[in-house]
Scaffold this active site. Structure first.
Site, PDB file in Angstrom:
ATOM      1  N   SER A   1       2.048  -6.324   6.036  1.00  0.00           N
ATOM      2  CA  SER A   1       0.885  -7.212   5.956  1.00  0.00           C
ATOM      3  C   SER A   1       1.233  -8.433   5.097  1.00  0.00           C
ATOM      4  O   SER A   1       2.198  -9.123   5.389  1.00  0.00           O
ATOM      5  CB  SER A   1      -0.323  -6.440   5.411  1.00  0.00           C
ATOM      6  OG  SER A   1      -1.513  -7.194   5.595  1.00  0.00           O
TER       7      SER A   1
ATOM      8  N   GLY B   1      -2.143  -6.398   1.093  1.00  0.00           N
ATOM      9  CA  GLY B   1      -3.461  -6.497   0.468  1.00  0.00           C
ATOM     10  C   GLY B   1      -4.092  -7.862   0.611  1.00  0.00           C
ATOM     11  O   GLY B   1      -4.885  -8.280  -0.241  1.00  0.00           O
ATOM     12  N   SER B   2      -3.753  -8.579   1.710  1.00  0.00           N
ATOM     13  CA  SER B   2      -4.376  -9.877   2.014  1.00  0.00           C
ATOM     14  C   SER B   2      -4.157 -10.909   0.919  1.00  0.00           C
ATOM     15  O   SER B   2      -4.968 -11.832   0.772  1.00  0.00           O
ATOM     16  CB  SER B   2      -5.876  -9.707   2.283  1.00  0.00           C
ATOM     17  OG  SER B   2      -6.100  -8.797   3.322  1.00  0.00           O
TER      18      SER B   2
END
Length: 559
Positions: A217, A134-135
């Site tokens: 991620s 989620g960055s």
């Protein structure tokens, strides 16, 4: 009765039968669902997935409230409770934006909770601890894709998914404002969760000596960052890093830049301290953090607002540098990326010369001298596809290659490339986008953000690829290596010298997940070599104006 009414009646009957089955299972397994942890008793629930039952405990606290005076400090273990805590509902997410027109913030700073899922057996099993993506600004342990019901059943593991602080509250080093804070709150949250697992997971039938840290991620970057932290030694024994942007880890210069930007966006005086930010409303900090991320253009310089920070202690050096020196955790690693991670960027710029300028600008902030050479390897990045590949490689593939080749010299390493895309995704030019592999790893196509597009393809192909990937992931989690048909990633000098001119080398084995799947050896070799001399370690070297401004700010606030 109409067809629609008949379908509705059948669905109601199916739901009633499902609820009755789960209720009966919960009643018969009441004792199995009640577990004693170090801080108190927890009682779980049964979940049904594809006709099979799993045991689940939602929202178990592993850390105390991080609001108020605890904001920006190291997390504390959760306080003990009396009686039985009924863990049938997920805990609150970390404060984060919703990206809606209302500018609404969701979540609570009392967010340090985790979820446990296991098969409906009494078998002692390996453990997976999952770090969501989620960055570094959004996400949670219980996003629909990440609940793990199908994964735990298919891979026969105990699955633990954790929450941790996000954005300005978790991934921003504010020590340049005052020293009354820690540099990496979120990383400390993750360490606390891993310590909880070591202390408690055996009560859930998990093996604390066989723990795999896994993430995608930003979660993949979390895994690699923890591998570079001495504080994580002994807390996990295998690692899976999917699509990790580990090159984005902040330098002290970068974190100082963003700390000052946060103060500016909060409309606070230049001399503001961390104490003043503790008194501010948490939602206001999150909003200011979003504003500074999207409205100052720094993403065009690969300068994200949020990431772990090299603090010289918890994170002693940039993970890429720690791996290069062979000082990371000595454990097996499975690592890889998707072939179209940044396909969205095909639509960012309309003109070729603008794309080329943007490509050089993206890379020059880290290494102005070598940026042009890398861009040339992508034919100037004037073509939409080449530009998208350059961005994807800068963020994900090139750092992952560097990690893999360093770790292969220390411990067993396996690398993959996920290239499967449904006909609809290919037709739209999106391909194997960022996070698309999660549908196959977790075995839940319907939970994907692109589920409609995935369904516009072959269900048989998806099932085949899911079975293949889950077999390899499960084998790695259980035994420390994927299936025998997936060779290790090696870069030994002896192998390199045995290469014949014009013949592809037989090392750098990469499993390409597609239909059909295949093994590639040193795929995209020329582009890999183009990154060899590029410096990914220090943002700002190509921004002398920014460096001078930050040095001035630091001088102004030094005692």
């Amino acid at each position: 009765m109409s067809v629609a009414a008949a379908k509705a009646a059948a669905e109601r009957a199916r739901r009633r039968a499902h609820e009755a089955m789960v209720a009966a299972a919960e009643q018969s397994r009441g004792e199995k669902l009640t577990i004693k942890t170090a801080t108190g008793w927890v009682h779980g629930r049964m979940e049904e997935t594809e006709g099979k039952l799993v045991r689940s405990w939602r929202g178990i606290p592993f850390g105390a409230d991080t609001s108020g005076d605890n904001r920006f400090r190291a997390p504390r273990p959760a306080p003990a409770w009396e009686g039985i805590r009924y863990c049938s509902e997920f805990g609150p997410v970390a404060p984060q934006p919703t990206y809606s027109w209302q500018d609404r913030i969701v979540g609570s700073e009392d967010c340090l909770h985790l979820d446990v899922v296991r098969p409906d057996t009494d078998e002692k099993l390996p453990v997976v601890v999952y770090f969501h993506g989620g960055s570094f600004i959004v996400g949670s342990s219980h996003m629909l894709m990440l609940r793990g019901f199908q994964l735990t059943e298919a891979m026969n593991v105990v699955y633990v998914s954790i929450n941790f602080r996000l954005g300005a509250l978790g991934y921003l080093d504010l020590r340049s404002l005052s020293d009354d804070c820690v540099a990496n709150p979120a990383v400390m949250d993750q360490l606390l969760a891993l310590q909880w697992v070591q202390e408690n997971i055996s009560a859930f039938g998990g093996d604390p000596d066989c723990v795999t840290a896994m993430g995608e991620s930003a979660g993949g970057a979390a895994v690699l960052t923890l591998m570079a932290s001495p504080a994580a030694k002994g807390l996990f024994h295998r690692a899976i890093a999917q699509s990790s942007p580990v090159g984005m880890v902040h330098s002290r210069t970068q974190s100082t830049f963003w700390a000052r930007e946060l103060v500016k966006r909060m409309a606070l005086p230049r001399g503001t301290t961390v104490g003043a930010l503790r008194e501010a409303a948490g939602d206001d900090i999150v909003r200011a953090g979003q504003s500074m991320m999207w409205r100052n253009g720094e993403l065009l310089h690969l300068n994200s607002s949020y990431a772990p920070t090299v603090d010289g202690d918890l994170i002693p050096d940039h993970p890429l540098e720690v791996f290069a020196r062979g000082q990371q955790l000595d454990i097996p690693l499975l690592i890889g990326t998707n072939s179209d991670e940044a396909s969205f960027s095909k639509f960012m710029f309309q003109r070729e010369h603008i794309r080329q300028r943007a490509a050089v600008r993206l890379l020059a902030s880290f290494d102005e001298e070598n940026a042009r050479g890398v861009v040339d390897a992508y034919d100037g990045a004037t073509n939409r596809n080449d530009f998208a590949e350059l961005l994807a490689d800068a963020l994900f593939w090139a750092p992952s290659i560097r990690i893999a080749q360093s770790h292969a010299l220390k411990n067993s390493t396996w690398m993959y490339r996920f290239s499967y895309a449904s006909k609809a995704l290919r037709a739209l030019g999106l391909g194997a986008m960022h996070s698309m592999e999660l549908s196959n790893v977790f075995g839940d196509m319907n939970a994907s953000r692109a589920s409609l597009l995935l369904r516009m393809g072959s269900a048989e192909e998806m099932d085949e690829l899911t079975a293949l990937m889950q077999r390899h992931w499960a084998n790695f989690i259980h035994f420390g290596r994927p299936g025998n048909d997936w060779p290790q990633y090696t870069t030994s000098a002896s192998q390199a010298k045995s290469e014949s001119p014009g013949v592809a080398p037989a090392h750098r084995a990469t499993m390409t997940f597609d239909v059909p799947h295949r093994l590639d050896f040193d795929p995209r070799r020329e582009r890999r070599k183009a990154w060899n001399d590029y410096n990914m370690l220090e943002w700002g070297l190509g921004r002398p104006d920014i460096l001078a401004e930050i040095e001035f700010l630091l001088e102004g606030f030094r005692p």
